[in-house]
Write an enzyme that holds these catalytic residues in place. Sequence first.
Site, short mmCIF file in Angstrom:
data_model
loop_
_atom_site.label_atom_id
_atom_site.label_comp_id
_atom_site.label_asym_id
_atom_site.label_seq_id
_atom_site.Cartn_x
_atom_site.Cartn_y
_atom_site.Cartn_z
N HIS A 283 0.83 -1.21 0.00
CA HIS A 283 0.00 0.00 0.00
C HIS A 283 0.86 1.26 0.00
CE1 HIS A 283 1.00 0.84 4.21
NE2 HIS A 283 0.86 -0.46 4.41
N GLU A 357 -2.12 -7.08 7.83
CA GLU A 357 -0.80 -6.97 8.44
C GLU A 357 -0.77 -7.67 9.79
OE1 GLU A 357 2.26 -7.02 8.55
OE2 GLU A 357 2.88 -5.02 7.85
#
Length: 477
Positions: A283, A357
Amino acid sequence: MHELVVEADGGSRGNPGPAGYGAVVRDAASGEPLVERAEYIGVATNNVAEYRGLIAGLRAARELDPDARVHARLDSKLVVEQMSGRWKIKHPDMKPLAAEAARIFPPGQVTYEWIPRERNKHADRLANEAMDAGRRGQRWEPSASSAALSSSSEDDREARVVGDAAAGAAKARAALNSRAGRHSRAGNADAAGAQAASRASGDAASGGGAVGGAGVGTAVSGGVATGGAAVSGGAATGGAAVSGGAATGGAAAQATLPKSTEVEGAGWGPDLGPPATFVLLRHGETALTPEKRFSGTGDHELSEVGRRQAEAVAAALAARGTIQAVVSSPLKRCRQTAEAVAARLGLDVRIDDGLREADFGAWEGLTFAEVRERYGDDLDAWLASTKAAPTGGGESFATVAKRVAATRDRLVREYRGRTVLVVTHVTPIKTLVRLAIGAPPDSLFRMELSAASVSAVAYYADGNASLRLLNDTGHLR
């Protein structure tokens, strides 16, 4: 000197819109088709698609015979005049494509001719087949193509059905074998080593500062970063060296590959068809990224810089084409990045919780120094063992590796033979890379992974994996 003819075309349904290209290489003497190429390239203009078709055709011709004299024929007046040097190239999207096409053969080895569209039916039908396949979310397959038949005349169609497949394949094999024989003495891979060379080859990348596995660590060129040594001067077959390195501030995951994907000692067996290719996109930046703070399951938005990075990578992937599906972590920073790319490609974003994550517990939002000051004993334990979790019930790297490996196996089954964009975070991407190459756990310390960087891994049906790209940030420059 052997002479080859390249016929190429490209099209866009919308200009710009969903686009694809087609190219066919013929023997100049007999007119026999030797090689076909076609590909859906996402959203692009007609001119970009036409250039991409030319590039694919020239590359196919070079694979057959790098010493051949090539005559390129297109129904694009623009491409023919620009490549012949008679028209200036003004559009910024055309300049790099024209330069790429010009580098494939030495100057003077390729000539160009404009032909009317009705004389370019084979390449035109290949381009349309590729666009049709892309619309279905599939990759164009040469075995399913009818372009050669449908572009031929009624008079010679029956003869072409009977003879072309065998004759064309025989000519292609003869040309490739001839080339291998000429160049094996110079150290090139021969036919027996072609598969291994193909798997080993790939692009390497040099990138900017990394935000370790947890947003921790400093990129170092030729030095040592917190938690591990940096990579400097490494080389990849068919690619450039990897420069710079970054630490995650933590240990790598210790997970064993499932039997179906174990790579240690596997050797080079049959690949059993086209792989599932994961284009791994980290990202874009958030407010925590430049400060190198732990950024785990906190749902942070992209910063203004991160939004610009997302648009830049979206444009690059749209121009490159090949992406057939988009899968994202559920966290907002990944969803925003994925949505920017998907909008350019005309695809939907699928959310997969397995791509989130690592959970850094009480360390979320803190710098490495702040964690050291407040939770020194826990940090030491975390650095010493992949089974140790961050303070406050976070996830260990071993736990993350099991989750990521299970997600990988599921996605590989679902996207066999397709290319999928996987938008996720540092720890999942580094874990996928480590498992793909069978690297030891502490290898996570030695990978740099910048915000909005692109990596790629191909997974074959025989259980082998191939790292194709790591930390490419060229689209951000």
